[in-house]
Design a protein around this motif. Structure first.
Motif, PDB file in Angstrom:
ATOM      1  N   LYS A  93      35.384  71.094  89.637  1.00 60.23           N
ATOM      2  CA  LYS A  93      34.813  70.020  88.817  1.00 60.23           C
ATOM      3  C   LYS A  93      35.441  69.994  87.420  1.00 60.23           C
ATOM      4  O   LYS A  93      35.301  69.007  86.695  1.00 60.23           O
ATOM      5  CB  LYS A  93      33.296  70.188  88.731  1.00 60.23           C
ATOM      6  CG  LYS A  93      32.592  69.950  90.069  1.00 60.23           C
ATOM      7  CD  LYS A  93      31.101  70.142  89.971  1.00 60.23           C
ATOM      8  CE  LYS A  93      30.384  69.744  91.260  1.00 60.23           C
ATOM      9  NZ  LYS A  93      30.816  70.510  92.419  1.00 60.23           N
ATOM     10  N   ASP A  94      36.123  71.077  87.042  1.00 65.27           N
ATOM     11  CA  ASP A  94      36.813  71.128  85.747  1.00 65.27           C
ATOM     12  C   ASP A  94      38.253  70.644  85.841  1.00 65.27           C
ATOM     13  O   ASP A  94      38.987  70.676  84.847  1.00 65.27           O
ATOM     14  CB  ASP A  94      36.800  72.558  85.199  1.00 65.27           C
ATOM     15  CG  ASP A  94      35.390  73.018  84.876  1.00 65.27           C
ATOM     16  OD1 ASP A  94      34.560  72.169  84.513  1.00 65.27           O
ATOM     17  OD2 ASP A  94      35.111  74.234  85.003  1.00 65.27           O
ATOM     18  N   TYR A  97      31.697  72.754  98.969  1.00 56.74           N
ATOM     19  CA  TYR A  97      30.629  72.055  98.274  1.00 56.74           C
ATOM     20  C   TYR A  97      30.733  72.174  96.755  1.00 56.74           C
ATOM     21  O   TYR A  97      30.118  71.402  96.022  1.00 56.74           O
ATOM     22  CB  TYR A  97      29.250  72.530  98.750  1.00 56.74           C
ATOM     23  CG  TYR A  97      28.894  73.952  98.381  1.00 56.74           C
ATOM     24  CD1 TYR A  97      28.401  74.277  97.128  1.00 56.74           C
ATOM     25  CD2 TYR A  97      29.032  74.976  99.307  1.00 56.74           C
ATOM     26  CE1 TYR A  97      28.073  75.587  96.793  1.00 56.74           C
ATOM     27  CE2 TYR A  97      28.716  76.289  98.985  1.00 56.74           C
ATOM     28  CZ  TYR A  97      28.226  76.579  97.730  1.00 56.74           C
ATOM     29  OH  TYR A  97      27.910  77.868  97.400  1.00 56.74           O
ATOM     30  N   GLU A  98      31.535  73.127  96.266  1.00 51.63           N
ATOM     31  CA  GLU A  98      31.743  73.263  94.825  1.00 51.63           C
ATOM     32  C   GLU A  98      32.928  72.456  94.326  1.00 51.63           C
ATOM     33  O   GLU A  98      33.190  72.412  93.121  1.00 51.63           O
ATOM     34  CB  GLU A  98      31.950  74.739  94.459  1.00 51.63           C
ATOM     35  CG  GLU A  98      30.718  75.608  94.622  1.00 51.63           C
ATOM     36  CD  GLU A  98      30.960  77.032  94.155  1.00 51.63           C
ATOM     37  OE1 GLU A  98      32.085  77.314  93.663  1.00 51.63           O
ATOM     38  OE2 GLU A  98      30.038  77.857  94.283  1.00 51.63           O
TER      39      GLU A  98
END
Length: 373
Positions: free
Chosen positions: A294-295, A304-305
């Motif tokens: 997500k970064d 899922y991350e």
């Protein structure tokens, strides 16, 4: 999934090896870490690896108990639980081997934020809501333990106004001979305990739970708890999945594939994969791969991350496999030509939802194995 650019593989030596089964697109052989366990390899937009525990029984025994108790978490209670070997998920879910403890705080309605609370009494020794703070009456006699109040604040804790618990405050109260529960308003919490794969509560499991409860401040409640035994339809493995070392099994298998020339991968990547892997990391949502975080960085993470992960629910009929008779024996040396993994890391497609889209491992008991007649 070994989908990081630069990782390459050649499965031909395995296809020609002894004691290897080919079931559809899957190559199956016995684990080099534990011969009772299966290793599965297959190709689907890259190489996939899965470690799986065969099923011994389709029924499993669970001991469970639930109760409600006043409790509040101190600032270091979660860290102390981790030091005792408990995995902490979310806020208050604790796992250790085959023990699960879930704690759910009951929401009260006295407050919703710290500013809803205030102090009252002659010495400001009472923490209550703002309305009651102006009305509360106390005996105007100063007590030594009031000094402890300088170590905490009055605020909203799970819907009630209470002095906030911390180690220094709790220690100070005890040094003055004051039971913290007389000063701190404890919200009610629902506690659920489950011990999988056991018919009776052993002294060892009781001690582990009591140790956890002690750091959570409810050590005395366990003596009065009654456990119920029930049989569930959850499969029971030949090897105990709660104590099986998935990380080490994964490391051994990847290193064997590398040493055999079947997989070209760096030691650094192996370490990063093993570091992330754990029991339960399999299936469409939780498989491990080289994904964008997500970064905006790329790393070995469960799907899922990853950024823009499309999570799904998937129900499928268990598939059975037959384990080979002995350990895998490679024949000829791997060929010089190897297959290159995809040059980019993309999210799984919808066509891989139920089946071969499951990727690199750390499983409980999905896709059980069994002997064919």
């Amino acid at each position: 999934m070994f989908n990081k650019p630069g990782i390459t593989y050649n499965l031909e030596p395995l296809k020609d090896a002894k004691n290897v089964l080919i079931e559809g697109e899957r190559i199956i052989y016995r684990s080099h870490y534990d011969e009772r366990v299966a290793v599965m390899l297959w190709e689907d937009k890259g190489l996939h690896l899965r470690i799986e525990i065969p099923v011994k029984s389709w029924n499993s025994t669970v001991l469970s108990a639930k109760f409600t108790t006043p409790m509040i978490f101190s600032e270091n209670s979660i860290e102390k639980a981790k030091e005792l070997g408990w995995e902490v998920e979310g806020k208050y879910t604790f796992r250790k081997d085959n023990i699960l403890v879930q704690i759910t705080s009951q929401k009260e309605r006295e407050c919703s934020k710290d500013s809803d609370c205030s102090t009252g009494g002659c010495s400001g020794e009472i923490c209550t809501n703002r309305e009651n703070a102006t009305k509360v009456v106390s005996i105007c006699v100063y007590k030594d333990w009031y000094e402890c109040l300088k170590l905490t604040t009055c605020g909203c804790v799970n819907g009630v106004c209470s002095w906030k618990l911390n180690d220094a405050f709790e220690r100070c109260l005890k040094e003055h001979g004051i039971d913290p529960s007389r000063v701190i308003k404890m919200p009610q919490a629902d506690v659920y305990i489950a011990i999988y794969g056991q018919k009776e509560l052993s002294g060892e499991k009781r001690a582990e739970i009591k140790e956890l409860f002690s750091v959570l401040g409810i050590g005395c409640v366990l003596e009065n708890i009654k456990f119920e035994k029930r049989v569930t339809s959850m499969p029971e493995g030949i090897v105990n999945p709660y104590t099986f070392n998935f990380k080490e099994a994964l490391r051994v298998e990847i290193e064997w594939l590398k040493e055999s020339g079947i997989l070209k991968i760096s030691d650094e990547d192996i370490e990063e994969i093993v570091k992330v892997a754990k029991r339960g990391y399999a299936g469409y949502n939780s498989h491990i791969g080289w994904y964008e975080t997500k970064d905006g960085e790329y790393a070995w993470i469960p799907y899922y991350e990853s950024k823009d992960a499309k999570l799904v629910k998937c129900l499928g009929k268990p598939v059975t496999y037959q384990l080979p008779k002995g350990a895998v024996e490679l024949g000829k040396s791997p060929q010089s030509e190897i297959t290159q993994t995809p040059s980019t890391s993309k999210s799984p497609t919808s066509s891989a939802i139920c089946g071969t889209g499951i990727v690199i491992l750390g499983i409980l008991l999905p896709l059980p194995l069994g002997r064919k007649d």
